[in-house]
Design a protein around this motif. Structure first.
Motif, PDB file in Angstrom:
ATOM      1  N   LEU A   1      -0.018  -0.044  -0.844  1.00 23.82           N
ATOM      2  CA  LEU A   1      -0.229   1.061  -1.630  1.00 23.82           C
ATOM      3  C   LEU A   1       0.746   2.297  -0.477  1.00 23.82           C
ATOM      4  O   LEU A   1       1.313   3.613  -0.831  1.00 23.82           O
ATOM      5  CB  LEU A   1      -2.064   1.936  -1.500  1.00 23.82           C
ATOM      6  CG  LEU A   1      -1.998   3.280  -2.293  1.00 23.82           C
ATOM      7  CD1 LEU A   1      -1.415   3.931  -3.366  1.00 23.82           C
ATOM      8  CD2 LEU A   1      -3.240   3.696  -2.061  1.00 23.82           C
ATOM      9  N   ALA A   2       1.055   2.168   0.392  1.00 26.27           N
ATOM     10  CA  ALA A   2       1.616   3.041   1.604  1.00 26.27           C
ATOM     11  C   ALA A   2       3.050   2.973   1.441  1.00 26.27           C
ATOM     12  O   ALA A   2       3.234   4.240   1.228  1.00 26.27           O
ATOM     13  CB  ALA A   2       0.956   2.470   3.073  1.00 26.27           C
ATOM     14  N   GLU A   3       3.148   1.994   0.527  1.00 29.93           N
ATOM     15  CA  GLU A   3       4.794   1.801   0.975  1.00 29.93           C
ATOM     16  C   GLU A   3       5.243   2.761  -0.925  1.00 29.93           C
ATOM     17  O   GLU A   3       6.470   3.408  -0.068  1.00 29.93           O
ATOM     18  CB  GLU A   3       5.252   0.045   0.039  1.00 29.93           C
ATOM     19  CG  GLU A   3       6.507   0.053   1.702  1.00 29.93           C
ATOM     20  CD  GLU A   3       6.199  -1.346   2.042  1.00 29.93           C
ATOM     21  OE1 GLU A   3       6.854  -1.912   0.853  1.00 29.93           O
ATOM     22  OE2 GLU A   3       6.040  -2.314   2.721  1.00 29.93           O
ATOM     23  N   GLU A   4       4.469   2.145  -1.392  1.00 29.78           N
ATOM     24  CA  GLU A   4       4.560   3.496  -2.897  1.00 29.78           C
ATOM     25  C   GLU A   4       4.608   4.759  -2.535  1.00 29.78           C
ATOM     26  O   GLU A   4       5.515   5.674  -3.057  1.00 29.78           O
ATOM     27  CB  GLU A   4       3.508   2.797  -3.412  1.00 29.78           C
ATOM     28  CG  GLU A   4       3.544   1.777  -4.596  1.00 29.78           C
ATOM     29  CD  GLU A   4       1.906   1.262  -4.912  1.00 29.78           C
ATOM     30  OE1 GLU A   4       2.318  -0.135  -5.490  1.00 29.78           O
ATOM     31  OE2 GLU A   4       1.543   2.118  -6.124  1.00 29.78           O
ATOM     32  N   LEU A   5       3.821   4.817  -1.720  1.00 32.91           N
ATOM     33  CA  LEU A   5       3.335   6.347  -1.241  1.00 32.91           C
ATOM     34  C   LEU A   5       4.593   7.158  -0.842  1.00 32.91           C
ATOM     35  O   LEU A   5       4.591   7.808  -0.251  1.00 32.91           O
ATOM     36  CB  LEU A   5       2.294   6.929  -1.242  1.00 32.91           C
ATOM     37  CG  LEU A   5       0.948   6.843  -2.219  1.00 32.91           C
ATOM     38  CD1 LEU A   5      -0.326   6.939  -1.419  1.00 32.91           C
ATOM     39  CD2 LEU A   5       1.207   8.024  -3.305  1.00 32.91           C
ATOM     40  N   GLY A   6       5.578   6.067   0.342  1.00 37.41           N
ATOM     41  CA  GLY A   6       6.080   6.359   1.255  1.00 37.41           C
ATOM     42  C   GLY A   6       5.280   7.147   2.687  1.00 37.41           C
ATOM     43  O   GLY A   6       5.542   8.210   3.415  1.00 37.41           O
ATOM     44  N   PHE A   7       4.454   6.520   2.813  1.00 38.52           N
ATOM     45  CA  PHE A   7       3.339   6.337   3.884  1.00 38.52           C
ATOM     46  C   PHE A   7       3.589   5.504   4.651  1.00 38.52           C
ATOM     47  O   PHE A   7       3.695   4.071   4.392  1.00 38.52           O
ATOM     48  CB  PHE A   7       2.093   6.713   3.502  1.00 38.52           C
ATOM     49  CG  PHE A   7       1.818   8.072   2.784  1.00 38.52           C
ATOM     50  CD1 PHE A   7       2.730   8.977   2.127  1.00 38.52           C
ATOM     51  CD2 PHE A   7       0.280   8.035   2.124  1.00 38.52           C
ATOM     52  CE1 PHE A   7       2.305  10.043   1.967  1.00 38.52           C
ATOM     53  CE2 PHE A   7      -0.020   9.651   0.994  1.00 38.52           C
ATOM     54  CZ  PHE A   7       1.132   9.918   1.086  1.00 38.52           C
ATOM     55  N   GLN A   8       3.513   5.936   5.926  1.00 33.22           N
ATOM     56  CA  GLN A   8       2.815   4.860   7.161  1.00 33.22           C
ATOM     57  C   GLN A   8       1.402   4.255   7.006  1.00 33.22           C
ATOM     58  O   GLN A   8       0.757   4.763   6.497  1.00 33.22           O
ATOM     59  CB  GLN A   8       3.643   5.153   8.840  1.00 33.22           C
ATOM     60  CG  GLN A   8       4.280   6.178   8.989  1.00 33.22           C
ATOM     61  CD  GLN A   8       5.688   5.155  10.056  1.00 33.22           C
ATOM     62  OE1 GLN A   8       4.782   4.577  10.655  1.00 33.22           O
ATOM     63  NE2 GLN A   8       6.941   5.760   9.785  1.00 33.22           N
ATOM     64  N   PHE A   9       1.760   3.114   7.656  1.00 32.92           N
ATOM     65  CA  PHE A   9       0.413   2.514   7.773  1.00 32.92           C
ATOM     66  C   PHE A   9      -0.496   2.175   8.709  1.00 32.92           C
ATOM     67  O   PHE A   9       0.548   1.209   9.354  1.00 32.92           O
ATOM     68  CB  PHE A   9       0.129   1.352   6.639  1.00 32.92           C
ATOM     69  CG  PHE A   9      -0.929   0.464   6.697  1.00 32.92           C
ATOM     70  CD1 PHE A   9      -2.527   1.382   5.166  1.00 32.92           C
ATOM     71  CD2 PHE A   9      -0.256  -0.852   6.515  1.00 32.92           C
ATOM     72  CE1 PHE A   9      -3.103   0.664   5.249  1.00 32.92           C
ATOM     73  CE2 PHE A   9      -1.978  -1.385   6.541  1.00 32.92           C
ATOM     74  CZ  PHE A   9      -2.904  -0.585   5.234  1.00 32.92           C
ATOM     75  N   PHE A  10      -1.875   1.919   8.679  1.00 31.53           N
ATOM     76  CA  PHE A  10      -2.254   1.084  10.062  1.00 31.53           C
ATOM     77  C   PHE A  10      -3.643   1.320   9.654  1.00 31.53           C
ATOM     78  O   PHE A  10      -4.451   1.748   8.564  1.00 31.53           O
ATOM     79  CB  PHE A  10      -3.064   2.493  11.163  1.00 31.53           C
ATOM     80  CG  PHE A  10      -1.628   2.242  12.054  1.00 31.53           C
ATOM     81  CD1 PHE A  10      -1.575   1.668  13.591  1.00 31.53           C
ATOM     82  CD2 PHE A  10      -0.507   3.537  11.257  1.00 31.53           C
ATOM     83  CE1 PHE A  10      -0.017   1.850  13.823  1.00 31.53           C
ATOM     84  CE2 PHE A  10       0.871   3.051  12.178  1.00 31.53           C
ATOM     85  CZ  PHE A  10       0.937   2.770  13.919  1.00 31.53           C
ATOM     86  N   GLU A  11      -4.304  -0.376   9.318  1.00 32.32           N
ATOM     87  CA  GLU A  11      -5.863  -0.220   9.746  1.00 32.32           C
ATOM     88  C   GLU A  11      -5.997  -0.418  11.016  1.00 32.32           C
ATOM     89  O   GLU A  11      -5.826  -0.185  12.299  1.00 32.32           O
ATOM     90  CB  GLU A  11      -6.279  -1.694   9.126  1.00 32.32           C
ATOM     91  CG  GLU A  11      -5.934  -1.638   7.843  1.00 32.32           C
ATOM     92  CD  GLU A  11      -6.763  -3.612   7.255  1.00 32.32           C
ATOM     93  OE1 GLU A  11      -7.069  -4.030   8.041  1.00 32.32           O
ATOM     94  OE2 GLU A  11      -6.232  -3.787   6.116  1.00 32.32           O
ATOM     95  N   ALA A  12      -7.677   0.472  10.902  1.00 37.28           N
ATOM     96  CA  ALA A  12      -8.412   1.083  12.176  1.00 37.28           C
ATOM     97  C   ALA A  12      -9.697   0.575  12.136  1.00 37.28           C
ATOM     98  O   ALA A  12     -10.012   0.408  11.300  1.00 37.28           O
ATOM     99  CB  ALA A  12      -7.735   2.110  12.452  1.00 37.28           C
ATOM    100  N   SER A  13     -10.740   1.113  13.855  1.00 34.08           N
ATOM    101  CA  SER A  13     -11.850   1.255  13.434  1.00 34.08           C
ATOM    102  C   SER A  13     -11.942   1.771  15.292  1.00 34.08           C
ATOM    103  O   SER A  13     -11.875   1.932  15.915  1.00 34.08           O
ATOM    104  CB  SER A  13     -12.766  -0.072  14.284  1.00 34.08           C
ATOM    105  OG  SER A  13     -13.767  -0.188  14.878  1.00 34.08           O
ATOM    106  N   ALA A  14     -12.724   3.246  14.024  1.00 38.31           N
ATOM    107  CA  ALA A  14     -13.616   4.225  15.132  1.00 38.31           C
ATOM    108  C   ALA A  14     -14.111   3.335  16.049  1.00 38.31           C
ATOM    109  O   ALA A  14     -14.397   4.023  17.202  1.00 38.31           O
ATOM    110  CB  ALA A  14     -14.050   5.586  14.725  1.00 38.31           C
ATOM    111  N   LYS A  15     -15.007   2.591  15.890  1.00 40.93           N
ATOM    112  CA  LYS A  15     -16.001   2.217  16.130  1.00 40.93           C
ATOM    113  C   LYS A  15     -15.700   1.304  17.611  1.00 40.93           C
ATOM    114  O   LYS A  15     -16.225   1.314  18.365  1.00 40.93           O
ATOM    115  CB  LYS A  15     -16.797   0.667  14.891  1.00 40.93           C
ATOM    116  CG  LYS A  15     -18.397   0.431  15.696  1.00 40.93           C
ATOM    117  CD  LYS A  15     -18.901  -0.058  14.835  1.00 40.93           C
ATOM    118  CE  LYS A  15     -20.587  -0.767  15.444  1.00 40.93           C
ATOM    119  NZ  LYS A  15     -20.766  -2.198  14.918  1.00 40.93           N
TER     120      LYS A  15
END
Ligand SMILES: Nc1nc2c(ncn2[C@@H]2O[C@H](COP(=O)(O)OP(=O)(O)OP(=O)(O)O)[C@@H](O)[C@H]2O)c(=O)[nH]1
Ligand SMILES: [Mg+2]
Length: 227
Positions: free
Chosen positions: A161-175
């Protein structure tokens, strides 16, 4: 490119901090950033982790909008980040979208354990397109990656989805403090890259005008924020 600089100046003027606080003046650039996404995806938690290195498991839904300021050093530049934490609840949408103007970067967040929050990313992207300016940089963040057992959104879906939208992508955890600092640093870096491109483009344009009819190739460009 020109638009980017126009908006940059506009946002700069909007964001000049109070004269009272002399320390606040001590920066090279100020970037206005927004965190958006559905309610409960962890926007406030993400900001608190980044700005205060704190986390609470209690959920206090944000009312309207709030912000924190944090100064970072990137490639010899002191960059003041004004980070706006928006309420995800629909009823605050009119208030929160009013703050999109002049924002140079967005963290668009979903919760990897909540399919609805991922489905809503498209709508949030449309909101960015509608209410912010074209050169605003966006990072898609799949938060709560510490909850692997409850995962409903595969990493590949986020990436695609990030690629389709032209965004960078990360998975993360605030916790668990995973990728929090990295996400903000990446956003700052892409904004700086965009600024440099824009300034270099303008330099080339000026050089071309000056040398019109004398030479065809543009001179080597200079300037930029060197971030
Ligand atoms: N396990 C886990 N829980 C998290 C994480 N980030 C946030 N939470 C929890 O998710 C809940 C919602 O977090 P918030 O940061 O308040 O969510 P929000 O996106 O700001 O929500 P609104 O203000 O309503 O838009 C809280 O109970 C947090 O403790 C995370 O990375 N992992
Ligand atoms: Mg919140």
């Amino acid at each position: 490119m020109f638009l980017f600089q126009m908006a940059l100046t506009d946002s700069w003027l909007q964001q000049q901090p109070s004269q009272k606080d002399a320390a606040d003046q001590n920066f090279d650039y100020m970037f206005k950033l927004l965190i958006i996404g559905n309610s409960s995806v962890g926007k406030t938690s993400f900001l608190f982790r980044y700005a205060d290195d704190s986390f609470t498991s209690a959920f206090v839904s944000t009312v309207g909008i709030d912000f924190k300021v944090k100064t970072v050093f990137r490639n010899d530049k002191r960059i003041k980040l004004q980070i706006w934490d928006t309420a995800g609840q629909e009823r605050y949408r009119t208030i929160t979208t009013a703050y999109y103007r002049g924002a140079m970067g967005f963290l668009l967040m979903y919760d990897i354990t909540n399919q609805d929050s991922f489905t809503a990313v498209q709508d949030w992207a449309t909101q960015i397109k509608t209410y912010s300016w074209d050169n605003a940089q966006v990072i898609l963040v799949g938060n709560k990656c510490d909850l692997e057992d409850d995962r409903l959104v595969p990493t590949e879906d986020g990436q695609r989805l990030a690629e389709e939208l032209g965004f960078q992508f990360f998975e993360a955890s605030a916790k668990d403090n995973i990728n929090v600092k990295q996400v903000f640093e990446r956003l700052v870096d892409v904004i700086c890259e965009k600024m440099n491109e824009s300034m270099e483009g303008d330099m080339n344009l000026m050089t071309n005008h000056r040398n019109q009819g004398i030479k065809d190739s543009p001179s080597e460009s200079q300037g930029g924020c060197a971030c």
